[in-house]
Enzyme design. Structure first.
Site, PDB file in Angstrom:
ATOM      1  CD  GLN A  58     -18.933  12.508 -61.852  1.00 57.38           C
ATOM      2  OE1 GLN A  58     -18.416  11.803 -62.705  1.00 57.38           O
ATOM      3  NE2 GLN A  58     -20.221  12.430 -61.578  1.00 57.38           N
TER       4      GLN A  58
ATOM      5  CG  ASP B 293     -26.664  -0.764 -60.884  1.00 60.71           C
ATOM      6  OD1 ASP B 293     -27.554  -0.737 -61.762  1.00 60.71           O
ATOM      7  OD2 ASP B 293     -26.839  -0.320 -59.725  1.00 60.71           O
TER       8      ASP B 293
ATOM      9  CG  HIS C 202     -27.273   3.651 -49.850  1.00 59.36           C
ATOM     10  ND1 HIS C 202     -28.401   4.238 -50.367  1.00 59.36           N
ATOM     11  CD2 HIS C 202     -26.257   3.999 -50.695  1.00 59.36           C
ATOM     12  CE1 HIS C 202     -28.082   4.906 -51.462  1.00 59.36           C
ATOM     13  NE2 HIS C 202     -26.798   4.790 -51.683  1.00 59.36           N
TER      14      HIS C 202
END
Length: 676
Positions: free
Chosen positions: A244, A412, A436
């Site tokens: 994207q 989510d 992360h």
């Protein structure tokens, strides 16, 4: 040799076969920062039981502080002891424990959520005089010795320990320790296996979906991590990369090798920037369309993966009692033994995500190991799992639809709540994780993302809140608006206004806004000085006041009474003019950690640093703007209260249509400029 506990085996009338549930693994790159997650060389020093602490608040606070103190003795595993991904050398007289995050067996989760009733530890150790001891823990963290065996001779010694899962209703783990004798020994392999129904022996297949935007190297390396593990690759139908951005993953120097590692199973799909929800919905859509995978697995593009986690998630999903979403935990990419959160729930009255009360956030396994931490042994049940790593059965997608078109934030969590209402639980599985960038290092409550936090939270609550008018949500939103106003964070207040206006507009525009809303939000922020970030330290004048403060700003957090007093004083100040010098010079420079609303409320201007440490912005008090925004805040929250029942019905009535593959297909086409 077989050693067994009192086990209740499977029904003899059901045909079964053996399946590997979990393999003993070691760090692929011998990174010492992550070793505590795999092998423990420290003793177990169990913390205090809550029953012995009692109800005293002082005692509870002291115990919580003690929990955060490191008990590590500094002993470390030499990198050369890691022979390969599954083999470990134990030097003579040394003891190592697998009572760790990645190598302990989370028995209570298998007991609660799967058809497995008994597990077997199959272990091979070479070398003489080594003792293998199996332990189990209870939900309160106390450990018990289960059984042991000793190696004989220089060759390989194989042992099987048959272990029941019956005593793990509320929590508990299995693990094993190895103590070497007078000579070094090698753990050659260890697996946790079980006899399962024959129709559950063959693993399900998975399509991996990665949404990426302008992180080409990160994303390419992640693809390579997936393709570099043959066992993981055998499960893959396809790896989809939803591109994207403008800085393409295909342009990364790491992409050719990553692509080759997947043997033709990689497909890059280019589409407009429609956010994480648009990317992950595309993965759901394409997996539905192909109609061959058992699961779709979501991965963020800026993670480092433990490939074994993919195997474990699929295995757990295959053996679940009912179709279940299986999620992983998140460790910090910058401090790799630190766990961000052990599970996520939704407080339905506030409709806000949070960790369960029994969970300690930002937990450092390098400071206090699993065997020393009572709270880690209690099973934690969740409402959803964030989509940095999340395995979703395609049966769930077929029955409840695709993601909501929310761009980012709450896609989510809403999906987990929606699945839960349809009878599909979410399990955040210990031993399944990625590394992360932690959310605590981001500024997403104040920057452009504040719009999506506010709008999407209200959309999710309108869909799922069981309380009239959303419980505490409207009151809490109003309070937050006032705090942002007192803190001179006018751009955030304006974004949150826009978010509520768009939520009030109903569900019809959610898909249409997906490709354009980010641009509108960023344009709106340009009107406000508190949104103008500058990285140059000399971009702002030095702090100056006509009269020095009688008392410096206190960096300590005041009590509730002092905070209420700050709110009253700050509100009264809005009917007074600003100090003249504050228009040319900031009155203070505040680091992000000290920039709380009750401190900013005492100032007419300030330079405020961002939480990620990259930039700062100038905040300036504007009484006229404050009063206008406050009036609009009152009006919009009153309107939201009045219209909630009708608005909630509209969202719930259209949920099926806005999450359908057919509606999403139009959005994907529009993001590419088709059909306009």
């Amino acid at each position: 040799m077989t050693l067994s506990t009192d086990a209740i085996g499977p029904d003899p009338e059901i045909s079964t076969a053996r399946r590997v549930l979990q393999r003993f693994v070691l760090p692929a790159d011998r990174d010492l920062d992550v070793v505590p997650l795999y092998i423990d060389t420290e003793p177990a020093v169990l913390d205090a039981d809550k029953a012995s602490i009692g109800s005293s608040r002082v005692a509870k606070n002291m115990n919580r502080a003690a929990l955060r103190q490191s008990i590590s003795t500094g002993t470390t595993l030499h990198p050369d002891a890691i022979l390969d991904r599954h083999r470990l050398r134990v030097d003579h007289s040394e003891r190592v424990s697998t009572g760790t995050y990645f190598n302990g067996f989370a028995a209570s989760y298998w007991r609660r959520w799967t058809v497995v009733e008994e597990v077997t530890l199959d272990i091979t150790v070479s070398g003489p005089g080594a003792t293998v001891t199996v332990y189990r823990s209870m939900a309160n963290g106390r450990s018990q010795r289960v059984d042991s065996a000793t190696t004989a001779g220089d060759g390989s010694n194989n042992f099987e320990f048959n272990l029941s899962l019956v005593p793990f209703v509320d929590g508990g783990w299995y693990w094993f320790d190895v103590v070497a004798g007078d000579e070094e020994v090698v753990i050659e392999q260890a697996t946790w296996v079980a006899d399962v129904p024959v129709d559950r022996v063959d693993p399900g297949s998975v399509t991996v979906g990665i949404t990426t935007m302008n992180r080409p190297d990160f994303c390419a390396k992640l693809i390579g991590q997936i393709g570099g593990d043959e066992a993981v690759k055998a499960l893959l139908d396809e790896v989809l990369v939803m591109e994207q951005g403008t800085d393409k993953v295909t342009a990364s120097e790491f992409f050719p090798a990553a692509e080759a590692s997947l043997d033709g199973k990689l497909r890059v799909i280019e589409q407009g920037n429609i956010g994480g929800s648009g990317g992950f919905a595309r993965a759901q859509f394409e997996t539905l369309k192909a109609d061959r995978s058992t699961y779709v697995l979501f991965l963020d593009d800026d993670i480092v993966a433990e490939p074994e986690s993919i195997l474990r998630a699929v295995t757990f999903g295959d053996l679940a009692r009912r179709p279940s979403i299986v999620g992983g935990h998140m460790f910090s990419l910058f401090s790799k033994a630190r766990l961000h959160s052990y599970g996520e729930i939704i407080n339905r009255y506030r409709f806000w995500w949070m960790s369960p009360q029994t969970v300690e956030t930002d937990w450092d396994f390098g400071a206090r190991n699993l065997r020393s931490s009572r709270w880690l042994h209690r099973r934690v049940d969740v409402d959803f799992n964030p989509w940095f790593m999340c395995l979703i059965p395609m049966q769930v997608v077929r029955e409840i639809g695709l993601s909501l078109p929310l761009f980012i934030k709450w896609d989510d969590s809403e999906y987990g709540v929606r699945a839960q209402a349809a009878g599909f639980p979410t399990v955040t599985m210990p031993g399944v994780a990625v590394w992360h960038v932690p959310w605590t290092d981001k500024n997403d409550a104040l920057d452009w993302q504040a719009y999506f936090h506010q709008r999407n939270r209200f959309v999710a609550a309108l869909l799922h809140s069981p309380f009239p008018h959303g419980g505490r949500m409207i009151r809490e939103s109003f309070n937050h608006q006032v705090k942002h106003l007192l803190a001179m964070q006018y751009s955030t207040v304006e974004l949150r206004h826009l978010a509520l206006e768009d939520a009030l507009a109903g569900p019809d525009q959610l898909h249409d806004d997906l490709p354009t809303k980010l641009g509108q939000v960023r344009e709106l922020r340009k009107r406000f000085s508190d949104a103008q970030l500058k990285s140059d330290p000399d971009a702002f004048p030095p702090p100056r006041r006509e009269k020095p403060r009688k008392k410096d700003l206190d960096s300590e957090i005041p009590g509730m009474a002092s905070q209420y007093l700050s709110a009253v004083k700050g509100s009264l100040r809005q009917f007074m003019g600003t100090r003249k010098l504050s228009r040319q010079f900031p009155e203070s420079a505040l680091p992000a950690m000290d920039a709380s609303w009750f401190r900013l409320a005492t100032l007419d201007s300030a330079v405020v640093s961002m939480p990620d440490g990259t930039a700062a912005a100038l905040y300036q008090r504007d009484p006229e703007l404050f009063r206008d925004l406050l009036r609009r805040t009152v009006d919009i929250h009153n309107r939201l209260y009045r219209e909630w029942p009708e608005l909630s019905r509209a969202y719930r009535d259209q949920l099926g249509e806005i999450t359908s593959p057919q509606r999403w297909e139009k959005t994907f086409a529009a993001s590419r400029g088709e059909g306009r």
